[in-house]
Enzyme design. Sequence first.
Site, PDB file in Angstrom:
ATOM      1  CG  ASP A 286     -20.234  -7.443  20.448  1.00 37.79           C
ATOM      2  OD1 ASP A 286     -19.314  -7.212  19.636  1.00 37.79           O
ATOM      3  OD2 ASP A 286     -20.604  -6.630  21.318  1.00 37.79           O
TER       4      ASP A 286
ATOM      5  NE  ARG B  14     -22.603  -4.369  15.570  1.00 39.09           N
ATOM      6  CZ  ARG B  14     -23.155  -4.021  14.424  1.00 39.09           C
ATOM      7  NH1 ARG B  14     -24.276  -3.309  14.414  1.00 39.09           N
ATOM      8  NH2 ARG B  14     -22.607  -4.358  13.281  1.00 39.09           N
TER       9      ARG B  14
ATOM     10  CE1 TYR C 242      -5.287   2.325  10.500  1.00 36.79           C
ATOM     11  CE2 TYR C 242      -4.234   1.865   8.391  1.00 36.79           C
ATOM     12  CZ  TYR C 242      -5.377   2.094   9.144  1.00 36.79           C
ATOM     13  OH  TYR C 242      -6.603   2.101   8.529  1.00 36.79           O
TER      14      TYR C 242
ATOM     15  CB  SER D  74     -12.130  -2.705  10.441  1.00 36.11           C
ATOM     16  OG  SER D  74     -11.232  -2.208  11.415  1.00 36.11           O
TER      17      SER D  74
ATOM     18  CG  MET E  30      -4.849 -10.118   7.760  1.00 35.47           C
ATOM     19  SD  MET E  30      -6.346 -10.661   8.655  1.00 35.47           S
ATOM     20  CE  MET E  30      -7.367 -11.221   7.297  1.00 35.47           C
TER      21      MET E  30
ATOM     22  CD  GLU F  91      -3.307   3.011  15.613  1.00 36.14           C
ATOM     23  OE1 GLU F  91      -2.360   2.921  16.419  1.00 36.14           O
ATOM     24  OE2 GLU F  91      -3.152   3.363  14.424  1.00 36.14           O
TER      25      GLU F  91
ATOM     26  CE  LYS G 271       0.891  -2.435   9.361  1.00 37.96           C
ATOM     27  NZ  LYS G 271      -0.281  -2.698  10.235  1.00 37.96           N
TER      28      LYS G 271
ATOM     29  CG  HIS H 221      -1.901  -0.981  15.180  1.00 38.78           C
ATOM     30  ND1 HIS H 221      -3.226  -1.015  15.554  1.00 38.78           N
ATOM     31  CD2 HIS H 221      -1.898  -0.860  13.824  1.00 38.78           C
ATOM     32  CE1 HIS H 221      -3.996  -0.943  14.477  1.00 38.78           C
ATOM     33  NE2 HIS H 221      -3.220  -0.837  13.420  1.00 38.78           N
TER      34      HIS H 221
ATOM     35  CG  LEU I 267     -10.689  -1.919  18.106  1.00 39.31           C
ATOM     36  CD1 LEU I 267      -9.183  -2.005  17.923  1.00 39.31           C
ATOM     37  CD2 LEU I 267     -11.316  -1.039  17.042  1.00 39.31           C
TER      38      LEU I 267
ATOM     39  NE  ARG J 223      -1.972  -1.767   3.538  1.00 39.47           N
ATOM     40  CZ  ARG J 223      -2.406  -1.966   4.777  1.00 39.47           C
ATOM     41  NH1 ARG J 223      -3.627  -1.574   5.124  1.00 39.47           N
ATOM     42  NH2 ARG J 223      -1.626  -2.539   5.675  1.00 39.47           N
TER      43      ARG J 223
ATOM     44  CB  ILE K 150      -2.419 -10.244  14.822  1.00 38.28           C
ATOM     45  CG1 ILE K 150      -1.042 -10.717  15.276  1.00 38.28           C
ATOM     46  CG2 ILE K 150      -2.388  -9.625  13.435  1.00 38.28           C
ATOM     47  CD1 ILE K 150      -1.053 -11.518  16.552  1.00 38.28           C
ATOM     48  CG  ASP K 151      -2.108  -4.643  12.942  1.00 37.27           C
ATOM     49  OD1 ASP K 151      -0.952  -5.070  12.778  1.00 37.27           O
ATOM     50  OD2 ASP K 151      -2.822  -4.269  12.007  1.00 37.27           O
TER      51      ASP K 151
END
Length: 372
Positions: free
Chosen positions: A198, A203, A94, A134, A301, A118, A75, A96, A240, A15, A269-270
Amino acid sequence: MRIGVPREIKVHEYRVGLVPGGVRELVGAGHEVIVETGAGNGIGVDDAQYRAAGASIAATAADVFSRAELVVKVKEPQLAECEMLRPGQVLFTYLHLAADPAQAKALMKSGTTAIAYETVTAPNGSLPLLTPMSEVAGRMSIQVGAASLQKANGGYGVLLGGVPGVPPAKVVILGGGVAGTHAAEIAVGMRADVTIVDRSVNRLRELSAQFGSALQTAYSTTETIERLVRDADLVIGAVLVAGAAAPKLVTRAMLGTMKPGTVLVDISIDQGGCFETSKPTTHSDPTFVVDGIIHYCVANMPGAVPRTSTFALTNATLPYVRALADLGWQAALKRDPGLAGGLNVHGGEITHDVVARALGFQARPASLAAVR
């Protein structure tokens, strides 16, 4: 303002922080954009297209970092990139940080002002710069999970949607947010047996109304998760907590109750992952096995579909880049409290409370940092 766009160097990351359309908007507003040569190759955009949009092309990343006042990436900066950052410079990407103390320390040492996609918030409390990725990761999770279930890839050997006379695979999705909802959409479309978990009853009601009888819902408790993963063929981790490390919802002990060849896909995983046995992997080596269970834990991903991902991301980030460039970071953050929520590092300190707590640091509030 001079805006720099370096080529991404994380493994199999294709990207890019701006597309030519965004460059044209920024140049038209009086800003200078510097793009590292080859930065857009991964999405099918060459240097000539950036030049036509008004960018200048730099030969190296060092050229970009040394000249830019605002660095726009995708990233988190790798440690070699952190060494090129400096005080007075703004990084927008991003980060993280909760799951990456080494990067956090490197950014603090650099003295840069780092704003994380994020943790930028919208007036309704949503995360507008995390949402596009996401969406991509949620949809991809079912694709990669279905492929990993194939016997040749180590999986249990079931077809996600089954066939007449043979039941479909059981898919359990942990988390009903953006990623989980988009995972459910694809899994339901492939005719899997889908349950989404959830901890928000509201939700769950919304998801039930959206999908009807095609989707089962379950309130999140340890007992519920233990029961559902025991029979699952594919488990998607899509939990999240903004800025914080993801909670570990599937323990090592639970793996022993699951069928060998079951697949776990950890979208979280991030942020450290929501399976106890997760560890980051790459697109070049995406899976590993623990106790007979396949783990897919690729930390970027959406990088596998970089053209779709880049255009989706830059559609969302461009207004914020424009605000930072037009107003300067301090005025932009003062005007937009949601953008101020993205400030993670400034002046050698962590400024975001949740990130600081996750790292065990003392936070200096962003509101104070913004007026320095």
